[in-house]
Design an enzyme around this catalytic site. Structure first.
Site, PDB file in Angstrom:
ATOM      1  N   HIS A   1      -3.611  -4.878   0.430  1.00  0.00           N
ATOM      2  CA  HIS A   1      -2.999  -5.434   1.641  1.00  0.00           C
ATOM      3  C   HIS A   1      -3.098  -6.961   1.617  1.00  0.00           C
ATOM      4  CE1 HIS A   1      -2.395  -1.828   4.327  1.00  0.00           C
ATOM      5  NE2 HIS A   1      -3.130  -1.308   3.365  1.00  0.00           N
TER       6      HIS A   1
ATOM      7  N   GLU B   1      -1.894  -9.049   3.633  1.00  0.00           N
ATOM      8  CA  GLU B   1      -2.015  -9.589   4.991  1.00  0.00           C
ATOM      9  C   GLU B   1      -3.460  -9.647   5.468  1.00  0.00           C
ATOM     10  OE1 GLU B   1      -1.285  -5.102   5.686  1.00  0.00           O
ATOM     11  OE2 GLU B   1      -0.879  -6.636   4.169  1.00  0.00           O
TER      12      GLU B   1
ATOM     13  N   CYS C   1       0.832  -1.209   0.000  1.00  0.00           N
ATOM     14  CA  CYS C   1       0.000   0.000   0.000  1.00  0.00           C
ATOM     15  C   CYS C   1       0.867   1.260   0.000  1.00  0.00           C
ATOM     16  CB  CYS C   1      -0.984  -0.043   1.155  1.00  0.00           C
ATOM     17  SG  CYS C   1      -2.353   1.130   0.971  1.00  0.00           S
TER      18      CYS C   1
END
Length: 270
Positions: free
Chosen positions: A237, A239, A130
């Site tokens: 993202h 994650e 990001c």
């Protein structure tokens, strides 16, 4: 040496850039002090591979003591992940803020760019998430949209403060790119979208590997020259992917980065 200690010695050590919460007299906790921290999910994402994660605190600032510097971390660690977070200061790419709220975090920009420069000098792989993608683009001579909704007519709403990481859109993967090789036969995937800034002019060092649908915002980049150290980044993202969801499983992206880290570590230690 027992097996546990041998395992510790073989684990990759990945540096994770810090987020900054600058001194704020109105804050009840650590009043007037600068805080540096990481978001738990990204650390756990990296650790899911067996790698160890080390937050790299900024060694400079008004409370600096000792002689530890960015180069020391770059020499000790095996790779670097650039965390998401605050906007990039427009002055970093030669512009004035269109609005005060888009002024970004100049202190963190300087910190991140210094980190990248040290890992570049050490020849160690870097991966951006990001803000990390945006920072890398700026660090290598690119520019950003300060606010996509303002500067790109009819664009998708890339950041929704209410839905946050449940805001999704599709991206098209550039066929023939390394990203497409990680996902053979896949042309379009669904990703989260938690940003309002994005790449305007892509830095000459990079090539785009994915674009958002339908507005064409760059969503993934990679260093062009394979003879140079590994740099890749995603606008979304990875994650935040939840197993079983319909968003892209980013395990292959993490594996690609860590494979480059392991190969570089082996080469440098030979």
């Amino acid at each position: 040496m027992n097996s546990s200690r041998r395992h510790m010695r073989t684990r990759l050590k990945i540096g994770l850039s810090a987020c900054f919460s600058h001194a704020d007299p109105a804050r009840s906790l650590f009043t007037g002090k600068t805080l540096q921290y990481v978001e738990q999910t990204v650390a756990h994402w990296i650790m899911s591979s067996g790698a160890m994660v080390v937050m790299v605190p900024c060694p400079t600032g008004e409370t600096q003591r000792g002689d530890v510097n960015f180069d020391d971390y770059a020499e000790w660690l095996d790779g670097l992940v650039l965390h998401g977070g605050a906007d990039v200061w427009p002055g970093s790419y030669g512009e004035d803020p269109l609005e005060e709220r888009w002024s970004g975090d100049r202190v963190r920009d300087d910190y991140d760019k210094a980190l990248v420069a040290s890992f570049e000098k050490a020849g160690k792989p870097v991966f951006g998430i990001c803000r990390g993608l945006q920072l890398l683009n700026v660090a290598y001579g690119g520019t950003l949209y300060q606010d996509i909704s303002t500067q790109v007519p009819d664009s998708f709403v890339h950041r929704d403060a209410v839905s946050y990481d449940q805001n999704f859109h599709s991206v098209e993967i550039v066929q023939g790119s390394q990203l497409s090789r990680l996902y053979p036969g896949v042309e379009r995937v669904r990703v989260n979208s938690i940003h309002h800034q994005g790449i305007k002019a892509l830095a000459p060092e990079f090539e785009a590997e994915a674009f958002s649908v339908p507005d064409g915002i760059v969503e993934a980049i990679r260093r062009k020259d394979p003879a140079k150290s590994y740099i890749a980044a995603l606008q979304w993202h990875p994650e935040f992917h939840k197993p079983g969801s319909d968003t892209i499983d980013d395990a292959a992206v993490l594996e690609d980065f860590l494979a480059a880290v392991a190969a570089t570590k082996k080469r440098l230690s030979a």
